[in-house]
Motif scaffolding. Sequence first.
Motif, PDB file in Angstrom:
ATOM      1  N   TYR A 110       6.830 -28.727 -68.325  1.00 56.99           N
ATOM      2  CA  TYR A 110       6.350 -29.391 -69.465  1.00 56.99           C
ATOM      3  C   TYR A 110       6.537 -29.067 -71.026  1.00 56.99           C
ATOM      4  CZ  TYR A 110       2.235 -31.281 -71.929  1.00 56.99           C
ATOM      5  OH  TYR A 110       1.305 -31.864 -73.008  1.00 56.99           O
ATOM      6  N   ILE A 111       6.365 -27.748 -71.061  1.00 59.76           N
ATOM      7  CA  ILE A 111       6.927 -27.239 -72.405  1.00 59.76           C
ATOM      8  C   ILE A 111       8.199 -27.426 -72.937  1.00 59.76           C
ATOM      9  CG2 ILE A 111       7.297 -24.981 -73.580  1.00 59.76           C
ATOM     10  CD1 ILE A 111       4.797 -23.890 -71.906  1.00 59.76           C
ATOM     11  N   LEU A 112       8.936 -27.426 -72.068  1.00 63.57           N
ATOM     12  CA  LEU A 112      10.503 -27.869 -72.328  1.00 63.57           C
ATOM     13  C   LEU A 112      10.711 -29.420 -72.849  1.00 63.57           C
ATOM     14  CD1 LEU A 112      12.571 -25.519 -69.741  1.00 63.57           C
ATOM     15  CD2 LEU A 112      12.073 -25.258 -72.099  1.00 63.57           C
TER      16      LEU A 112
ATOM     17  N   LEU B   1       4.008 -19.421 -77.251  1.00 64.08           N
ATOM     18  CA  LEU B   1       3.215 -20.210 -76.418  1.00 64.08           C
ATOM     19  C   LEU B   1       2.606 -19.486 -75.326  1.00 64.08           C
ATOM     20  CD1 LEU B   1       5.106 -23.612 -75.786  1.00 64.08           C
ATOM     21  CD2 LEU B   1       2.931 -22.975 -77.009  1.00 64.08           C
ATOM     22  N   ASP B   2       1.546 -19.340 -74.791  1.00 66.86           N
ATOM     23  CA  ASP B   2       0.923 -18.501 -73.708  1.00 66.86           C
ATOM     24  C   ASP B   2       0.690 -19.386 -72.643  1.00 66.86           C
ATOM     25  OD1 ASP B   2      -1.609 -19.592 -73.897  1.00 66.86           O
ATOM     26  OD2 ASP B   2      -2.493 -17.754 -74.727  1.00 66.86           O
ATOM     27  N   PRO B   3       0.491 -18.539 -71.413  1.00 65.12           N
ATOM     28  CA  PRO B   3       0.194 -19.551 -70.242  1.00 65.12           C
ATOM     29  C   PRO B   3      -0.927 -20.564 -70.176  1.00 65.12           C
ATOM     30  CG  PRO B   3       0.652 -17.126 -69.596  1.00 65.12           C
ATOM     31  CD  PRO B   3       0.427 -17.137 -71.269  1.00 65.12           C
ATOM     32  N   LEU B   4      -1.894 -20.281 -71.131  1.00 68.17           N
ATOM     33  CA  LEU B   4      -3.200 -20.966 -71.296  1.00 68.17           C
ATOM     34  C   LEU B   4      -2.905 -21.899 -72.182  1.00 68.17           C
ATOM     35  CD1 LEU B   4      -4.101 -18.012 -70.721  1.00 68.17           C
ATOM     36  CD2 LEU B   4      -6.218 -19.042 -70.870  1.00 68.17           C
ATOM     37  N   GLY B   5      -1.660 -22.190 -72.547  1.00 72.50           N
ATOM     38  CA  GLY B   5      -1.349 -23.458 -73.555  1.00 72.50           C
ATOM     39  C   GLY B   5      -1.460 -23.279 -75.003  1.00 72.50           C
ATOM     40  N   ASN B   6      -2.142 -22.016 -75.240  1.00 73.85           N
ATOM     41  CA  ASN B   6      -2.251 -21.527 -76.659  1.00 73.85           C
ATOM     42  C   ASN B   6      -1.073 -21.575 -77.510  1.00 73.85           C
ATOM     43  OD1 ASN B   6      -5.143 -21.307 -76.870  1.00 73.85           O
ATOM     44  ND2 ASN B   6      -4.516 -19.630 -75.398  1.00 73.85           N
ATOM     45  N   VAL B   7      -0.941 -22.140 -78.754  1.00 70.56           N
ATOM     46  CA  VAL B   7       0.501 -22.109 -79.561  1.00 70.56           C
ATOM     47  C   VAL B   7      -0.130 -21.195 -80.541  1.00 70.56           C
ATOM     48  CG1 VAL B   7       1.699 -23.474 -81.269  1.00 70.56           C
ATOM     49  CG2 VAL B   7       0.715 -24.570 -79.150  1.00 70.56           C
TER      50      VAL B   7
ATOM     51  N   SER C  56      -4.392 -19.310 -82.876  1.00 77.77           N
ATOM     52  CA  SER C  56      -3.968 -20.502 -82.340  1.00 77.77           C
ATOM     53  C   SER C  56      -4.050 -21.656 -83.246  1.00 77.77           C
ATOM     54  CB  SER C  56      -4.782 -20.951 -81.004  1.00 77.77           C
ATOM     55  OG  SER C  56      -4.303 -22.033 -80.182  1.00 77.77           O
ATOM     56  N   LEU C  57      -2.909 -22.727 -83.103  1.00 78.47           N
ATOM     57  CA  LEU C  57      -3.035 -23.748 -83.924  1.00 78.47           C
ATOM     58  C   LEU C  57      -3.434 -24.881 -82.945  1.00 78.47           C
ATOM     59  CD1 LEU C  57       0.363 -23.245 -85.456  1.00 78.47           C
ATOM     60  CD2 LEU C  57      -1.881 -22.610 -86.229  1.00 78.47           C
ATOM     61  N   GLY C  58      -3.489 -24.740 -81.628  1.00 76.05           N
ATOM     62  CA  GLY C  58      -3.664 -25.978 -80.769  1.00 76.05           C
ATOM     63  C   GLY C  58      -3.410 -25.487 -79.502  1.00 76.05           C
ATOM     64  N   ASN C  59      -3.777 -26.430 -78.553  1.00 74.90           N
ATOM     65  CA  ASN C  59      -3.408 -26.266 -77.130  1.00 74.90           C
ATOM     66  C   ASN C  59      -2.504 -27.327 -76.595  1.00 74.90           C
ATOM     67  OD1 ASN C  59      -3.489 -26.131 -74.104  1.00 74.90           O
ATOM     68  ND2 ASN C  59      -5.042 -24.653 -74.276  1.00 74.90           N
ATOM     69  N   ILE C  60      -1.141 -26.966 -76.249  1.00 76.78           N
ATOM     70  CA  ILE C  60      -0.302 -27.620 -75.795  1.00 76.78           C
ATOM     71  C   ILE C  60      -0.335 -28.640 -74.563  1.00 76.78           C
ATOM     72  CG2 ILE C  60       1.228 -25.825 -74.573  1.00 76.78           C
ATOM     73  CD1 ILE C  60       3.817 -27.439 -75.756  1.00 76.78           C
ATOM     74  N   PHE C  61      -1.266 -28.172 -73.863  1.00 79.22           N
ATOM     75  CA  PHE C  61      -1.909 -28.807 -72.690  1.00 79.22           C
ATOM     76  C   PHE C  61      -2.917 -30.081 -72.973  1.00 79.22           C
ATOM     77  CE2 PHE C  61      -0.574 -24.606 -70.400  1.00 79.22           C
ATOM     78  CZ  PHE C  61       0.740 -24.976 -70.188  1.00 79.22           C
ATOM     79  N   GLN C  62      -3.263 -29.901 -74.357  1.00 82.72           N
ATOM     80  CA  GLN C  62      -4.210 -30.988 -74.487  1.00 82.72           C
ATOM     81  C   GLN C  62      -3.537 -31.676 -75.486  1.00 82.72           C
ATOM     82  OE1 GLN C  62      -7.383 -28.400 -75.805  1.00 82.72           O
ATOM     83  NE2 GLN C  62      -7.953 -27.466 -73.578  1.00 82.72           N
ATOM     84  N   THR C  63      -2.942 -31.350 -76.423  1.00 83.88           N
ATOM     85  CA  THR C  63      -2.391 -32.079 -77.609  1.00 83.88           C
ATOM     86  C   THR C  63      -0.782 -31.787 -77.616  1.00 83.88           C
ATOM     87  OG1 THR C  63      -4.169 -31.411 -79.082  1.00 83.88           O
ATOM     88  CG2 THR C  63      -2.462 -32.513 -80.231  1.00 83.88           C
ATOM     89  N   SER C  64       0.037 -32.924 -77.954  1.00 85.10           N
ATOM     90  CA  SER C  64       1.372 -32.806 -77.783  1.00 85.10           C
ATOM     91  C   SER C  64       2.027 -31.735 -78.891  1.00 85.10           C
ATOM     92  CB  SER C  64       2.132 -34.059 -77.937  1.00 85.10           C
ATOM     93  OG  SER C  64       2.036 -34.429 -79.258  1.00 85.10           O
TER      94      SER C  64
END
Length: 300
Positions: A40-42, A207-213, A220-228
């Motif tokens: 997903y991250i890639l 990027l961490d395993p919880l999605g934090n950027v 954190s600037l946001g969560n990649i699993f919630q916001t692109s």
Amino acid sequence: MRLTGLHLLLTYQCTFECDHCFVWGSPWQSGTMTLEQIRYILREAEECGSIESIYFEGGEPFLYYPVLLKGVQEAARRGFGAGIVSNAYWATTLEDALEWLGPFQGLIQDLSVSSDLYHYDETLSKQAQNACDAAEELGIAVSVLSIAQPEDGEAAAASGVLPPGESGVMYRGRAAATLAARAPKRPWSTFTECPHEDLREPGRVHLDPLGNVHICQGISLGNIFQTSLGEICETYSPDLHRIAGPLLAGGPSELARRYGVPHEDTYADACHFCYEVRLALRERFPAILGPDQMYGVPEE
Ligand SMILES: C[S@@+](CC[C@H](N)C(=O)[O-])C[C@H]1O[C@@H](n2cnc3c(N)ncnc32)[C@H](O)[C@@H]1O
Ligand code: SF4
């Protein structure tokens, strides 16, 4: 914000528990990326358009060897430059190191091996030496990252990506709790800027395993699993960010002043002051100042 690099914290877990570790790596930590999350991250990185390189680090990425290998293969297949940062615990002998590293031949452009008196009891460990020799034999570009002791005033701390060779410790994460007491101190009012991270145009994020950027470990600037990732980059407004904004306006001193956080008279460095203020602000900004792993809070 235009990103060219992503540093994936494949896992918060580690074989070691180094005193200086800014991500609180430890065998007792939790949080590891799955293959599905990496894919997903890639994909997100591809859609971003500007990202050139993907680094795999942690924690200790070799702890999850098959996932690391597959992640690197996927990254390379998609045309990203790939790199790994490791403590080389696995390089018991040269022969063994060749086995561990062989599958990465032709896939990674950089292997960074950490070795210093935090990781091992000698500056250049046998493991690091074996890993370097194996990498050279395999044609993998390799460098040693080494962090100086607090008493060594000569070594300047890095800004941005850690450079090869020796650099100074940054007193954030576990380093703030375990090492700051050994460092010389400066008055709080002199810390008027962030000397290590480009908070306006960082270039790379973690990027961490919880999605934090993370723009810096624990911010954190946001969560990649919630916001692109694209949206996180587009909407990042450095001066309006609740933590980066004050840091840009006047460093950790301004962060403390802005939110009325009581502070000590002196600190080891800007990271030390910043980390202590952030610890005091975590309840107020839980979505930004996390996760618990980055602040050394063990899982219940
Ligand atoms: C967090 S480790 C993760 C990868 C792997 N476990 C390792 O040690 O190489 C990545 C790099 O960050 C460095 N590092 C950790 N905490 C630091 C700190 N407080 N100041 C400067 N560098 C630090 C480590 O020495 C290592 O080179
Ligand atoms: S610096 Fe690396 S080896 Fe040391 S505890 Fe942190 S993640 Fe583990």
